[in-house]
Design a protein around this motif. Structure first.
Motif, PDB file in Angstrom:
ATOM      1  N   HIS A 174     -38.411  -5.031 -24.839  1.00  0.00           N
ATOM      2  CA  HIS A 174     -37.022  -5.225 -25.237  1.00  0.00           C
ATOM      3  C   HIS A 174     -36.119  -5.031 -24.020  1.00  0.00           C
ATOM      4  O   HIS A 174     -36.588  -4.638 -22.957  1.00  0.00           O
ATOM      5  CB  HIS A 174     -36.624  -4.274 -26.377  1.00  0.00           C
ATOM      6  CG  HIS A 174     -36.660  -2.829 -26.006  1.00  0.00           C
ATOM      7  ND1 HIS A 174     -37.809  -2.071 -26.050  1.00  0.00           N
ATOM      8  CD2 HIS A 174     -35.692  -1.990 -25.561  1.00  0.00           C
ATOM      9  CE1 HIS A 174     -37.538  -0.833 -25.664  1.00  0.00           C
ATOM     10  NE2 HIS A 174     -36.264  -0.756 -25.361  1.00  0.00           N
ATOM     11  N   GLU A 175     -34.853  -5.342 -24.197  1.00  0.00           N
ATOM     12  CA  GLU A 175     -33.873  -5.195 -23.121  1.00  0.00           C
ATOM     13  C   GLU A 175     -32.914  -4.063 -23.459  1.00  0.00           C
ATOM     14  O   GLU A 175     -32.503  -3.922 -24.611  1.00  0.00           O
ATOM     15  CB  GLU A 175     -33.051  -6.477 -22.965  1.00  0.00           C
ATOM     16  CG  GLU A 175     -33.853  -7.675 -22.521  1.00  0.00           C
ATOM     17  CD  GLU A 175     -33.011  -8.947 -22.508  1.00  0.00           C
ATOM     18  OE1 GLU A 175     -31.920  -8.941 -21.898  1.00  0.00           O
ATOM     19  OE2 GLU A 175     -33.446  -9.928 -23.123  1.00  0.00           O
ATOM     20  N   VAL A 176     -32.578  -3.277 -22.455  1.00  0.00           N
ATOM     21  CA  VAL A 176     -31.506  -2.291 -22.572  1.00  0.00           C
ATOM     22  C   VAL A 176     -30.384  -2.778 -21.666  1.00  0.00           C
ATOM     23  O   VAL A 176     -30.592  -2.989 -20.468  1.00  0.00           O
ATOM     24  CB  VAL A 176     -31.967  -0.876 -22.171  1.00  0.00           C
ATOM     25  CG1 VAL A 176     -30.798   0.103 -22.218  1.00  0.00           C
ATOM     26  CG2 VAL A 176     -33.097  -0.403 -23.084  1.00  0.00           C
ATOM     27  N   ILE A 177     -29.219  -2.980 -22.263  1.00  0.00           N
ATOM     28  CA  ILE A 177     -28.074  -3.512 -21.531  1.00  0.00           C
ATOM     29  C   ILE A 177     -26.941  -2.495 -21.609  1.00  0.00           C
ATOM     30  O   ILE A 177     -26.552  -2.079 -22.701  1.00  0.00           O
ATOM     31  CB  ILE A 177     -27.605  -4.856 -22.126  1.00  0.00           C
ATOM     32  CG1 ILE A 177     -28.772  -5.849 -22.198  1.00  0.00           C
ATOM     33  CG2 ILE A 177     -26.424  -5.415 -21.316  1.00  0.00           C
ATOM     34  CD1 ILE A 177     -28.497  -7.064 -23.064  1.00  0.00           C
ATOM     35  N   THR A 178     -26.438  -2.091 -20.454  1.00  0.00           N
ATOM     36  CA  THR A 178     -25.288  -1.196 -20.403  1.00  0.00           C
ATOM     37  C   THR A 178     -24.131  -1.936 -19.765  1.00  0.00           C
ATOM     38  O   THR A 178     -24.275  -2.527 -18.693  1.00  0.00           O
ATOM     39  CB  THR A 178     -25.603   0.088 -19.606  1.00  0.00           C
ATOM     40  OG1 THR A 178     -26.691   0.767 -20.235  1.00  0.00           O
ATOM     41  CG2 THR A 178     -24.394   1.020 -19.565  1.00  0.00           C
ATOM     42  N   GLY A 179     -23.003  -1.926 -20.446  1.00  0.00           N
ATOM     43  CA  GLY A 179     -21.772  -2.476 -19.910  1.00  0.00           C
ATOM     44  C   GLY A 179     -20.879  -1.330 -19.465  1.00  0.00           C
ATOM     45  O   GLY A 179     -20.859  -0.268 -20.094  1.00  0.00           O
TER      46      GLY A 179
END
Length: 188
Positions: A103-108
C-alpha cells in the motif's frame, strides 16, 4: 538547528512533534478542530495535500516572524483511502485488508508564513507480510491504533514484525517526511 522564525506545529500528533524535535526544531503546538472532509472525486493521491492545505487555511498568521506547519497522512490501498479507524472492528477490517499487500502512505504538508505558502507531499510504499488473525487482534488490543491512518504505526510492534520492506521514507510513514520538511523550512 538555528531556525530564526517562530515555528508553530498545528498537530496533536506526538509522532510529528517528536520528529520535528529530533530534526532540531523548536516549536509551539497550536491546534484547532478542522473538518477533514474533502471534495468527492478528489484523486486519492491528492487528498493528503488537500487536507494539509485546508488545515493551514484554518489559521491566521499573526506575526511576521511566525511559520505554521500542518500535515495530514493517509493510507491508500488500491484506490481506497484508509483513514483512522472508528473502533476495534474497523481497525481489524483495515489491517486484514493490508495483510499480505503493498500500500501507499502519503503525507501532505502545508508550511506558511505571512509572505508565502508551500505545500508538498511524499509517498512511501509499504509491504505487509500476511498477518494472522491472532497477530491483528494482539496488535489492536495492545496498541489501540485508533489515532493512526490505516490502523497501524510502523514504529510499533506491528511494524517490527509485520512489514517486510518499504520503498521511500520511513519517517513519512511515521507521519512527517522530515527530509522534505527540513529543506522547505530552510527556505523560510
Amino acid at each position: 538547528m538555528n531556525f530564526n522564525r517562530h515555528l508553530i506545529l498545528a498537530s496533536n500528533s506526538p509522532r510529528r512533534q517528536e520528529l520535528l524535535r529530533h530534526a532540531g526544531f523548536e516549536f509551539k503546538v497550536r491546534t484547532k478542530e478542522v473538518d477533514e472532509s474533502y471534495p468527492e472525486g478528489t484523486p486519492p493521491e491528492e487528498v493528503a495535500k488537500y487536507l494539509a492545505s485546508k488545515k493551514g487555511a484554518a489559521y491566521k498568521i499573526d506575526h511576521q516572524n511566525e511559520v505554521l506547519l500542518t500535515a495530514d497522512t493517509i493510507v491508500k490501498l488500491n484506490d481506497e483511502i484508509l483513514g483512522k479507524p472508528q473502533n476495534y472492528e474497523d481497525a481489524k477490517r483495515m489491517l486484514t485488508a493490508l495483510s499480505g499487500k503493498k500500500h501507499e502512505v502519503i503525507t501532505g504538508v502545508c508550511i506558511k508564513s505571512k509572505e508565502k505558502e508551500v505545500t508538498l507531499d511524499d509517498t512511501t510504499l509499504v509491504y505487509f507480510k500476511s498477518l494472522t488473525e491472532e497477530e491483528i487482534d494482539y496488535y489492536i488490543t495492545n496498541y489501540s491504533p485508533y489515532d493512526k491512518a490505516g490502523a497501524y504505526g510502523i514504529q510499533e510492534w506491528i511494524g517490527m514484525v509485520g512489514i517486510d520492506k518499504i520503498e521511500g521514507s520511513f519517517f513519512n510513514v511515521v507521519g512527517l517526511p522530515v527530509h522534505k520538511v527540513y529543506q522547505a523550512l530552510l527556505s523560510f
